[in-house]
Design a protein around this motif. Structure first.
Motif, PDB file in Angstrom:
ATOM      1  N   GLU A   1     -63.002 -39.918  99.350  1.00 48.10           N
ATOM      2  CA  GLU A   1     -62.286 -39.273  97.426  1.00 48.10           C
ATOM      3  C   GLU A   1     -62.320 -41.011  96.502  1.00 48.10           C
ATOM      4  OE1 GLU A   1     -61.391 -39.974 100.777  1.00 48.10           O
ATOM      5  OE2 GLU A   1     -59.663 -38.516 101.367  1.00 48.10           O
TER       6      GLU A   1
ATOM      7  N   SER B   1     -63.491 -42.560  93.961  1.00 51.76           N
ATOM      8  CA  SER B   1     -64.773 -42.004  92.549  1.00 51.76           C
ATOM      9  C   SER B   1     -64.964 -42.756  91.336  1.00 51.76           C
ATOM     10  CB  SER B   1     -63.874 -40.900  91.609  1.00 51.76           C
ATOM     11  OG  SER B   1     -62.393 -41.198  90.832  1.00 51.76           O
TER      12      SER B   1
ATOM     13  N   PRO C   1     -60.637 -35.353  94.671  1.00 49.34           N
ATOM     14  CA  PRO C   1     -62.106 -35.956  94.883  1.00 49.34           C
ATOM     15  C   PRO C   1     -62.495 -34.847  95.277  1.00 49.34           C
ATOM     16  CG  PRO C   1     -60.214 -36.633  95.982  1.00 49.34           C
ATOM     17  CD  PRO C   1     -59.629 -36.085  95.212  1.00 49.34           C
TER      18      PRO C   1
ATOM     19  N   HIS D   1     -72.456 -40.820  97.715  1.00 46.14           N
ATOM     20  CA  HIS D   1     -70.912 -39.975  98.753  1.00 46.14           C
ATOM     21  C   HIS D   1     -72.005 -39.777  99.845  1.00 46.14           C
ATOM     22  CE1 HIS D   1     -67.921 -40.997  95.797  1.00 46.14           C
ATOM     23  NE2 HIS D   1     -66.932 -40.156  96.172  1.00 46.14           N
TER      24      HIS D   1
END
Lengths: 223, 275, 480
Positions: free
Chosen positions: B67, B69, C429, C468
């Protein structure tokens, strides 16, 4: 509403409801790094002043008048401003009586308005006393008065200053405290730390901008 | 604690905060969270992976919350407080698990450690959690050096590098000192000084697009200084500077390049040379 | 070879002027050499980190203490000065200040004014105001004299002619004074000395600034190396000192650390040649010194900065110039690019209060926030924090009621919307990861020309996979 009250009101409005900050002045910060053994004080003052082109001589209290004569005659100067109302002025006058040097003794005994042209252009040198010196910064302390007015140490291209060795303090803070300056300052109090200079062109140091081009300090060993 | 709390009155005259005591570092933890930073995410993800590898090599389990950023710095430095605060709040909540947070970027670490208390200055209730995060935030080099106390063997060939440190890393996190010490542990690496080393590279986030002419002049000087050091390459712990410096070098068609410190360290320590 | 740097029009933007400055090789070289030298001098003057940081902290506390009591201190200053025979005047605007100065000169039927260095008088544009009223106001500080001769404004608050080299000065003296050209700096200075000496003699009024105004004793303290300050405040029959309301300090002993911080931060000197402490006009038994001494206290927006506790710290400034000496932006564009009286970092944070943000809308963002300035400020003004706050004030909408004069100069609904979008991207997200996926997969389709970025860089190309992605794969799960 005057400018004064407008300004003060705005400032007070900004501080509404606050209390002044405490006085947490730590004198150690302006004294500890700037303390010297008595025998080192003069050495330090001398090295700092010489680094900015001050000429320094250490003499006895008897030698200095003839040194003044020598300084003037070696430069071919024709006069010197002095203060007959002071102790050192009297000693200088006595020497002049005995030795009859060529340079003429001049006195600053009338208001500047009466002899501005002469003072600005025709006085070659001056001899003044000091009220002490500061080792930390290599500075003289001058306390001009009616005997030795303000311009006496500023206008002539050569300024000779008499400094008693015993009157050199470690640092400015110590000087202020010892002599209780805050109880009353004169019209003008000066710290002089060398001859006049400027680095305004390419940061190249040039001496003799507006004040004296030469500063000579005679340190009198007075035990 | 911040001087914002000195006097009850909000309009009291402020003094500068006390000089920070040298930081005390905890013992090496079993787990950490890695905060990757948005620049690294998009442009130097491999360096982020190398940072994870460096930590795992020390026996630490690394979490990478998906989650995450951005720390909020771009909006904050542009003056958009509310927007910055929203994004900062999201990261604050995300990282609210008591684990040390390792950040491979001095400016983002500085954001957490120094600036979040300014971002949330008007929310006294949030400040406790902000201080907690600040305490748990470590820039990568200081974490490796002072928490992991790494003991490395240099498996690489002799080389000379120049080290560039971002301004916020230098002034807020002392990263230049940590990075120098870390590089000092690599026997075959010689760090060369370069001219005007502590001067800004001209990135400054949005400064580089708001004042491109001045920024451009700064990066030209910085790239020249780095090249003239004689080093084979530059390493830096900050992705923003890396983007700026490499982007300029490429435009100038220079062969000299910079690399993220994490990638350089991983290569030296693991022996894996990437093409 | 050498290029004149003309006075820049105020209608240009910072960026416009910066472009011109950046292209001027002579300027770039002059400033680079000068700033490197000044930085080294300061570093050499503060070899002991403990001593330096302890003194900076003390300086910061002394200024904060004074500001926390400034209305009382100004009143005390006025009372003491008045008791000492000095006339104190107050001016909210530069217009008022000029009128006060003019009326003092007029009352003496003066026509010649000689000026020691004063940045406040630059704020007032005093020379022009008096010239329009047929009063000659001549700068006597060598650097200020040089720029005045060339019809320019100073480009640095301590070294006004720092943008000029000796050849440029020689040519200037030759053109304006009719003297032979010379490369010898000493000779150039002697030319200035002779010309100005006559002016000191003739002047009806001397004007000066004030470095510190001491409330406890009613004293004006001035520092200088040349002697023109002493001349201007001693030779003419009238002395007018002009200063900002933030220059008052509480006690005489407060100036000891401030003096040390000032001279070492500015020029790396343990002390200036002269420290001049003036506590009144000529006394009855004295033979020289001005018969009238005046102090003009100027606001000009300072009370606006004062109103906000965070921005109040801007007023700690003791005008040393260290911030601009260390600024990578200032070094490259020089003082004139800022287009206002005060250049460099201090200029950026004080000018908006003086003239309003709409006049200097680029000031807050003409900085990479590198922090070099804040690191060297002797009174620890958190300059990057001030810039940061001014950026906030600059983009506020009218409804948000900016706290700085003419705030919201850069308010833009469009830009606000962009940041709103950025915020929603970074707080969602799912969308953020979608954005990452798009950027990395279609990175090669990114335009080659991305506006200002690609002026100085090759087009940025996102990596093939985001961190990510790589982290998820490496750690085998998208965990928390």
């Amino acid at each position: 509403m005057s400018a004064r009250s407008n300004i003060l009101n705005k400032l007070r409005a900004g501080l509404a409801g606050t209390t002044p900050r405490p006085d947490d002045f730590d004198e150690g910060l302006v004294t500890r790094p700037w303390q010297y053994a008595p025998e080192d004080r003069i050495t330090r003052l001398r090295s700092l002043m010489e680094a900015v082109h001050t000429e320094i001589h250490q003499l006895t209290t008897e030698e200095w008048p003839s040194k003044v004569q020598e300084l003037l005659e070696s430069r071919g100067l024709k006069n010197v401003l002095y203060a007959p109302g002071t102790e050192h002025g009297k000693l200088l006058a006595e020497h002049w009586q005995r030795a009859e040097p060529r340079p003429e003794l001049l006195v600053y005994d009338r208001p500047i308005e009466e002899w501005k042209e002469e003072l600005f252009w025709q006085v070659d040198a001056s001899v003044t006393g000091t009220v002490g010196g500061i080792a930390a910064t290599g500075s003289l302390v001058l306390w001009p008065d009616r005997h030795e007015p303000r311009l006496m140490s500023l206008l002539p291209p050569l300024h000779i200053a008499l400094l008693k060795a015993s009157e050199v303090e470690d640092n400015l803070y110590g000087m202020m405290q010892k002599h209780n300056w805050s109880a009353g300052l004169p019209t003008n109090l000066l710290l002089v730390s060398g001859p006049s200079k400027t680095a305004d062109i390419e940061q190249v140091l040039a001496y003799g901008a507006h004040g004296p081009k030469e500063l000579v300090v005679l340190i009198l060993e007075d035990g | 604690m911040s001087e914002l709390f000195y006097d009850a009155a909000p309009n009291a005259t402020r003094v500068a905060p006390e000089r920070p005591r040298p930081r005390t570092y905890p013992a090496k933890p079993a787990e950490v969270t890695l905060f990757g930073t948005c620049v690294m995410d998009l442009f130097f993800p491999e360096a982020g992976l190398d940072a994870i590898r460096l930590l795992e090599r020390e026996g630490i389990r690394v979490h990478f919350p998906q989650e995450q950023s951005c720390c909020g710095q771009p909006a904050w430095t542009s003056g958009y407080v509310n927007e910055a605060r929203e994004v900062a709040r999201a990261q604050l909540n995300l990282l609210d698990n008591g684990l040390p947070v390792v950040v491979p970027s001095g400016s983002c670490a500085g954001m957490f450690r120094q600036h979040y208390r300014e971002v949330f200055a008007e929310e006294p209730d949030t400040l406790e959690r902000v201080e907690d995060l600040a305490e748990r935030t470590f820039e990568l080099t200081e974490f490796l050096l002072h928490v992991c106390k790494v003991d490395w063997q240099d498996l690489g060939q002799p080389t000379q590098i120049a080290l560039h440190t971002s301004c916020s890393a230098r002034r807020e996190m002392n990263t230049h000192l940590h990075a120098r010490e870390l590089l000092g542990k690599l026997a075959n690496v010689e760090r060369l000084d370069h001219d005007h080393e502590s001067e800004c590279c001209g990135f400054g986030g949005t400064f580089s697009v708001r004042m491109p002419e001045v920024s451009g002049a700064m990066v030209l000087d910085k790239t020249r200084s780095l090249r003239e050091s004689g080093a084979a390459e530059m390493v830096t712990a900050d992705g923003g500077c890396l983007l700026n410096i490499n982007g300029s070098l490429e435009k100038q068609k220079q062969t000299f390049r910079g690399r993220h410190l994490a990638s350089f360290l991983w290569e030296r320590v693991s022996g894996e040379v990437k093409s | 070879m050498s290029q004149r740097i003309p006075v820049k029009e105020l209608t240009d933007s910072f960026r416009g002027r910066a472009v011109g400055a950046l292209a001027d090789d002579q300027l770039r070289t002059n400033f680079r050499v000068a700033m490197d030298s000044l930085m080294k001098k300061r570093a050499d003057a503060f070899p002991d980190e403990e001593e330096r940081e302890g003194l900076r902290e003390l300086g910061n506390h002394i200024k904060a203490r004074a500001l926390s009591r400034v209305p009382d201190l100004l009143e005390q200053l006025e009372t003491r000065l008045t008791a000492n025979g000095v006339k104190v005047h107050w001016a909210e605007t530069t217009e008022e200040a000029n009128r006060i100065v003019h009326s003092i000169i007029e009352a003496k039927q003066g026509s010649q004014v000689v000026k020691g260095k004063s940045m406040v008088s630059e704020e007032m544009e005093m020379n022009d105001y008096l010239a329009e009223r047929n009063i000659e106001c001549l700068e006597s500080d060598m650097g200020e004299y040089i720029v005045q001769l060339d019809g320019e404004k100073p480009s640095h608050i301590i070294m006004p002619a720092i943008h000029k080299n000796r050849f440029q000065v020689s040519r200037l003296f030759h053109d304006k004074l009719g003297v032979d050209e010379t490369e010898d700096v000493n000779e150039l200075i002697q030319i200035g000395r002779r010309t100005l000496r006559q002016k000191f003699l003739e002047a009806d009024v001397g004007v000066s600034g004030v470095n510190f105004a001491i409330a406890e004793t009613g004293t004006l303290l001035l520092v200088e190396n040349e002697g023109n300050g002493r001349m201007s405040t001693t030779a003419p029959p009238v002395h007018i000192a002009v200063t900002g309301i933030e220059k008052v300090v509480e006690n005489l002993r407060d100036v000891v650390p401030l003096l040390s911080l000032l001279t070492r931060s500015a020029l790396g000197q343990p002390i200036t040649t002269y420290v001049n402490m003036i506590s009144g006009p000529r006394k009855a038994d004295e033979l020289d010194g001005p018969e009238e001494v005046h102090l003009v206290l100027l606001d000009n927006g300072r009370s606006g900065a004062f109103a906000d506790a965070q921005l109040r710290q801007t007023l700690n400034c003791i005008r040393c110039g260290a911030c601009m000496n260390h600024c990578p932006v200032y070094t490259r564009v020089g003082g004139h690019t800022y287009g206002e009286v005060y250049p460099g970092p201090i200029g950026k944070i004080i000018t908006p209060h003086m003239v309003g943000l709409h006049k200097v809308p680029d000031h807050p963002s003409a900085s990479s926030l590198c922090g070099a300035c804040g690191e060297v400020c002797p009174v620890k003004i958190p300059i990057p924090e001030m810039l940061q706050r001014l950026r906030q004030e600059n983009v506020k909408s009218p409804a948000e009621q900016p706290k700085v004069k003419d705030g919201g100069a850069k308010y833009s609904r469009k830009e606000r919307a962009i940041w709103r979008f950025w915020a929603s991207l970074n707080t969602s997200p799912v969308i953020y990861r979608l954005f990452l996926w798009g950027a990395t997969r279609f990175g090669k389709l990114a335009p080659k020309n991305v506006g200002p970025w690609t002026e100085n860089h090759s087009a940025p190309v996102p990596a093939r996979r985001s961190l990510h992605d790589l982290a998820k794969a490496h750690l085998n799960q998208g965990d928390r």
